[in-house]
Design a protein around this motif. Structure first.
Motif, PDB file in Angstrom:
ATOM      1  N   THR A  72       0.834  -1.193   0.000  1.00  0.00           N
ATOM      2  CA  THR A  72       0.000   0.000   0.000  1.00  0.00           C
ATOM      3  C   THR A  72       0.876   1.254   0.000  1.00  0.00           C
ATOM      4  O   THR A  72       2.049   1.214   0.407  1.00  0.00           O
ATOM      5  CB  THR A  72      -0.915   0.037   1.228  1.00  0.00           C
ATOM      6  OG1 THR A  72      -0.104   0.099   2.409  1.00  0.00           O
ATOM      7  CG2 THR A  72      -1.813  -1.196   1.282  1.00  0.00           C
ATOM      8  N   THR A  73       0.299   2.367  -0.431  1.00  0.00           N
ATOM      9  CA  THR A  73       1.056   3.615  -0.489  1.00  0.00           C
ATOM     10  C   THR A  73       1.641   4.031   0.855  1.00  0.00           C
ATOM     11  O   THR A  73       2.820   4.422   0.915  1.00  0.00           O
ATOM     12  CB  THR A  73       0.175   4.739  -1.076  1.00  0.00           C
ATOM     13  OG1 THR A  73       0.048   4.514  -2.497  1.00  0.00           O
ATOM     14  CG2 THR A  73       0.788   6.108  -0.848  1.00  0.00           C
ATOM     15  N   PRO A  74       0.891   3.975   1.970  1.00  0.00           N
ATOM     16  CA  PRO A  74       1.521   4.378   3.247  1.00  0.00           C
ATOM     17  C   PRO A  74       2.769   3.565   3.580  1.00  0.00           C
ATOM     18  O   PRO A  74       3.775   4.117   4.041  1.00  0.00           O
ATOM     19  CB  PRO A  74       0.398   4.138   4.270  1.00  0.00           C
ATOM     20  CG  PRO A  74      -0.863   4.280   3.496  1.00  0.00           C
ATOM     21  CD  PRO A  74      -0.552   3.691   2.146  1.00  0.00           C
ATOM     22  N   ASN A  75       2.718   2.272   3.341  1.00  0.00           N
ATOM     23  CA  ASN A  75       3.889   1.436   3.634  1.00  0.00           C
ATOM     24  C   ASN A  75       5.035   1.726   2.668  1.00  0.00           C
ATOM     25  O   ASN A  75       6.207   1.782   3.075  1.00  0.00           O
ATOM     26  CB  ASN A  75       3.506  -0.037   3.563  1.00  0.00           C
ATOM     27  CG  ASN A  75       2.578  -0.449   4.686  1.00  0.00           C
ATOM     28  OD1 ASN A  75       2.488   0.214   5.712  1.00  0.00           O
ATOM     29  ND2 ASN A  75       1.862  -1.543   4.502  1.00  0.00           N
ATOM     30  N   LEU A  76       4.706   1.913   1.396  1.00  0.00           N
ATOM     31  CA  LEU A  76       5.747   2.214   0.414  1.00  0.00           C
ATOM     32  C   LEU A  76       6.430   3.541   0.728  1.00  0.00           C
ATOM     33  O   LEU A  76       7.644   3.665   0.607  1.00  0.00           O
ATOM     34  CB  LEU A  76       5.155   2.263  -0.997  1.00  0.00           C
ATOM     35  CG  LEU A  76       4.623   0.940  -1.565  1.00  0.00           C
ATOM     36  CD1 LEU A  76       3.930   1.186  -2.894  1.00  0.00           C
ATOM     37  CD2 LEU A  76       5.751  -0.078  -1.732  1.00  0.00           C
ATOM     38  N   TYR A 115     -25.257  -1.302   2.731  1.00  0.00           N
ATOM     39  CA  TYR A 115     -24.401  -2.420   2.351  1.00  0.00           C
ATOM     40  C   TYR A 115     -22.989  -2.231   2.917  1.00  0.00           C
ATOM     41  O   TYR A 115     -22.524  -1.092   3.085  1.00  0.00           O
ATOM     42  CB  TYR A 115     -24.291  -2.521   0.822  1.00  0.00           C
ATOM     43  CG  TYR A 115     -25.602  -2.685   0.127  1.00  0.00           C
ATOM     44  CD1 TYR A 115     -26.117  -3.952  -0.158  1.00  0.00           C
ATOM     45  CD2 TYR A 115     -26.352  -1.569  -0.255  1.00  0.00           C
ATOM     46  CE1 TYR A 115     -27.328  -4.107  -0.805  1.00  0.00           C
ATOM     47  CE2 TYR A 115     -27.567  -1.710  -0.902  1.00  0.00           C
ATOM     48  CZ  TYR A 115     -28.059  -2.979  -1.171  1.00  0.00           C
ATOM     49  OH  TYR A 115     -29.263  -3.118  -1.813  1.00  0.00           O
ATOM     50  N   PRO A 116     -22.280  -3.311   3.145  1.00  0.00           N
ATOM     51  CA  PRO A 116     -20.844  -3.165   3.436  1.00  0.00           C
ATOM     52  C   PRO A 116     -20.128  -2.747   2.152  1.00  0.00           C
ATOM     53  O   PRO A 116     -20.402  -3.290   1.079  1.00  0.00           O
ATOM     54  CB  PRO A 116     -20.427  -4.566   3.892  1.00  0.00           C
ATOM     55  CG  PRO A 116     -21.421  -5.483   3.268  1.00  0.00           C
ATOM     56  CD  PRO A 116     -22.717  -4.721   3.181  1.00  0.00           C
ATOM     57  N   LEU A 117     -19.260  -1.777   2.253  1.00  0.00           N
ATOM     58  CA  LEU A 117     -18.541  -1.277   1.082  1.00  0.00           C
ATOM     59  C   LEU A 117     -17.132  -1.865   1.055  1.00  0.00           C
ATOM     60  O   LEU A 117     -16.386  -1.756   2.031  1.00  0.00           O
ATOM     61  CB  LEU A 117     -18.476   0.249   1.104  1.00  0.00           C
ATOM     62  CG  LEU A 117     -19.820   0.982   1.083  1.00  0.00           C
ATOM     63  CD1 LEU A 117     -19.608   2.490   1.108  1.00  0.00           C
ATOM     64  CD2 LEU A 117     -20.642   0.570  -0.130  1.00  0.00           C
ATOM     65  N   ILE A 118     -16.796  -2.459  -0.052  1.00  0.00           N
ATOM     66  CA  ILE A 118     -15.479  -3.079  -0.225  1.00  0.00           C
ATOM     67  C   ILE A 118     -14.540  -2.018  -0.782  1.00  0.00           C
ATOM     68  O   ILE A 118     -14.824  -1.400  -1.814  1.00  0.00           O
ATOM     69  CB  ILE A 118     -15.573  -4.273  -1.186  1.00  0.00           C
ATOM     70  CG1 ILE A 118     -16.585  -5.299  -0.649  1.00  0.00           C
ATOM     71  CG2 ILE A 118     -14.214  -4.912  -1.396  1.00  0.00           C
ATOM     72  CD1 ILE A 118     -17.066  -6.283  -1.701  1.00  0.00           C
ATOM     73  N   THR A 119     -13.415  -1.821  -0.109  1.00  0.00           N
ATOM     74  CA  THR A 119     -12.532  -0.741  -0.528  1.00  0.00           C
ATOM     75  C   THR A 119     -11.081  -1.055  -0.165  1.00  0.00           C
ATOM     76  O   THR A 119     -10.765  -2.138   0.336  1.00  0.00           O
ATOM     77  CB  THR A 119     -12.990   0.589   0.111  1.00  0.00           C
ATOM     78  OG1 THR A 119     -12.191   1.658  -0.410  1.00  0.00           O
ATOM     79  CG2 THR A 119     -12.868   0.555   1.625  1.00  0.00           C
ATOM     80  N   TYR A 120     -10.226  -0.090  -0.431  1.00  0.00           N
ATOM     81  CA  TYR A 120      -8.799  -0.225  -0.147  1.00  0.00           C
ATOM     82  C   TYR A 120      -8.548  -0.235   1.364  1.00  0.00           C
ATOM     83  O   TYR A 120      -9.452   0.035   2.150  1.00  0.00           O
ATOM     84  CB  TYR A 120      -8.024   0.921  -0.801  1.00  0.00           C
ATOM     85  CG  TYR A 120      -7.999   0.875  -2.311  1.00  0.00           C
ATOM     86  CD1 TYR A 120      -6.862   0.470  -2.993  1.00  0.00           C
ATOM     87  CD2 TYR A 120      -9.116   1.238  -3.072  1.00  0.00           C
ATOM     88  CE1 TYR A 120      -6.824   0.422  -4.387  1.00  0.00           C
ATOM     89  CE2 TYR A 120      -9.092   1.195  -4.459  1.00  0.00           C
ATOM     90  CZ  TYR A 120      -7.945   0.786  -5.105  1.00  0.00           C
ATOM     91  OH  TYR A 120      -7.920   0.734  -6.479  1.00  0.00           O
ATOM     92  N   SER A 121      -7.331  -0.508   1.769  1.00  0.00           N
ATOM     93  CA  SER A 121      -7.017  -0.590   3.192  1.00  0.00           C
ATOM     94  C   SER A 121      -7.215   0.764   3.870  1.00  0.00           C
ATOM     95  O   SER A 121      -7.278   1.810   3.222  1.00  0.00           O
ATOM     96  CB  SER A 121      -5.585  -1.097   3.402  1.00  0.00           C
ATOM     97  OG  SER A 121      -4.662  -0.284   2.737  1.00  0.00           O
ATOM     98  N   HIS A 122      -7.317   0.757   5.184  1.00  0.00           N
ATOM     99  CA  HIS A 122      -7.815   1.899   5.944  1.00  0.00           C
ATOM    100  C   HIS A 122      -6.993   3.172   5.779  1.00  0.00           C
ATOM    101  O   HIS A 122      -7.548   4.268   5.771  1.00  0.00           O
ATOM    102  CB  HIS A 122      -7.903   1.541   7.434  1.00  0.00           C
ATOM    103  CG  HIS A 122      -9.079   0.671   7.755  1.00  0.00           C
ATOM    104  ND1 HIS A 122     -10.367   1.132   7.726  1.00  0.00           N
ATOM    105  CD2 HIS A 122      -9.163  -0.650   8.096  1.00  0.00           C
ATOM    106  CE1 HIS A 122     -11.204   0.166   8.043  1.00  0.00           C
ATOM    107  NE2 HIS A 122     -10.503  -0.931   8.272  1.00  0.00           N
ATOM    108  N   ARG A 123      -5.680   3.086   5.671  1.00  0.00           N
ATOM    109  CA  ARG A 123      -4.858   4.301   5.659  1.00  0.00           C
ATOM    110  C   ARG A 123      -4.684   4.903   4.277  1.00  0.00           C
ATOM    111  O   ARG A 123      -3.970   5.887   4.114  1.00  0.00           O
ATOM    112  CB  ARG A 123      -3.481   4.004   6.251  1.00  0.00           C
ATOM    113  CG  ARG A 123      -3.492   3.706   7.745  1.00  0.00           C
ATOM    114  CD  ARG A 123      -2.085   3.780   8.301  1.00  0.00           C
ATOM    115  NE  ARG A 123      -1.182   2.829   7.677  1.00  0.00           N
ATOM    116  CZ  ARG A 123       0.128   2.975   7.582  1.00  0.00           C
ATOM    117  NH1 ARG A 123       0.700   4.060   8.040  1.00  0.00           N
ATOM    118  NH2 ARG A 123       0.882   2.043   7.008  1.00  0.00           N
TER     119      ARG A 123
END
Length: 296
Positions: free
Chosen positions: A127-131, A187-195
């Motif tokens: 993910t971008t934060p980790n990169l 509905y539950p929304l499927i998305t990218y990781s939290h940060r």
């Protein structure tokens, strides 16, 4: 004054760490310390303040860092100019977001290996934060991430933009009408990781609309998100280009909504003065390949 001493000082001063500089230059910390000490002895000035794990530039060190950056950059330009058809030699630690893996990254790697057959490539997908953190720590040489990043030691260049859409399986019955945030809140929304930026922006949409925060299924895996969406777990925020096949086959529908999702904007980011000319060459090639992909 030797270039390797300047290089050691530049990376210690940039990363504010002897150990990170040693990792970046693939050598030992005592070697880095010795090279910096030799440079200080040659100049007869103190360039760095050493205090525990913290390293700070002295006023003269801050001035010298600019000279070191320009001298190393000139070395890189010279090496690139005379490398010829044989290409550049080196090891590049490349970090990238998964969206790029599923689009133009294979084209980029093939072209990079064709132009520089003597290179060695180490690939990290995250993910971008980790990169961003790995790049700033000196654990990556180059990263393709959502940006730009606000880090004075880094140089970012916008290279690729992906419109973001909401998609859902036919079983949810959401296609064929304009949907509001309130409609989707059921509905539950499927998305990218939290940060990540897309998920933060999604939360802001609900907050600005005065709605309760949505139920999210946040995942760093695009493959998992696509599978969950196809299986009808919930609507998903995804670049439509990644699910064009599923949409064509009728396994997913692109939803019509009365709000706008911010596009994904990817940058190629690297230290402002890469010590290896291959890094600058790879960054420019990434820009070219991404531009050609979006035009095709």
């Amino acid at each position: 004054m030797e270039l390797r001493e300047l290089e050691a000082f530049f990376w210690v001063g940039t990363l504010r760490s002897f150990s990170r500089a040693a990792d970046r230059l693939r050598t030992s910390q005592p070697t880095i310390s010795a090279r910096v000490a030799a440079l200080e002895a040659h100049l007869t000035v103190k360039l760095l303040e050493r205090g525990g794990r913290r390293v700070r530039l002295t006023p003269l060190g801050a001035e010298m860092l600019g000279y070191a950056e320009r001298m190393l950059g000139l070395r890189s330009q010279a090496e690139a100019a005379v490398s010829g058809a044989a290409g550049l030699r080196g090891h590049v630690r490349l970090g990238t977001a998964e969206t790029v893996v599923h689009t133009w990254l294979p084209h980029f790697i093939r072209e990079l290996e064709t132009r520089h057959p003597r290179l060695s490539l180490e690939l990290t997908v995250d993910t971008t934060p980790n990169l961003r953190e790995e790049l700033v720590r000196g654990e990556l040489d180059l990263a393709i991430l959502l940006g730009p990043i606000s880090e004075p030691t880094m140089q970012s260049r916008l290279i690729s933009t992906y419109p973001l859409s909401l998609v859902a399986a036919p079983s949810l019955g959401l296609a064929g009408r304009e949907l509001t945030l309130a409609d989707l809140a059921r509905y539950p929304l499927i998305t990218y990781s939290h940060r990540t930026r897309p998920t933060i922006a999604l939360r802001e949409l609900f907050r600005n609309a005065g709605l309760p925060q949505p139920r999210l299924i946040a995942s760093a895996s695009l493959a998992a998100n696509i599978r969950l969406a196809v299986d009808g777990v919930g609507p998903a925020t995804l670049p439509e280009i990644l699910v064009a096949g599923e949409i064509a086959e009728g396994r997913l529908h692109a939803l019509t909504v009365d709000f706008e999702l911010a596009p994904l904007r990817f940058t190629v980011t690297h230290p402002r003065a890469p010590s290896d000319p291959l890094i600058a060459a790879a960054a420019e090639l990434a820009r070219q390949v991404a531009a050609n992909y979006q035009e095709s």
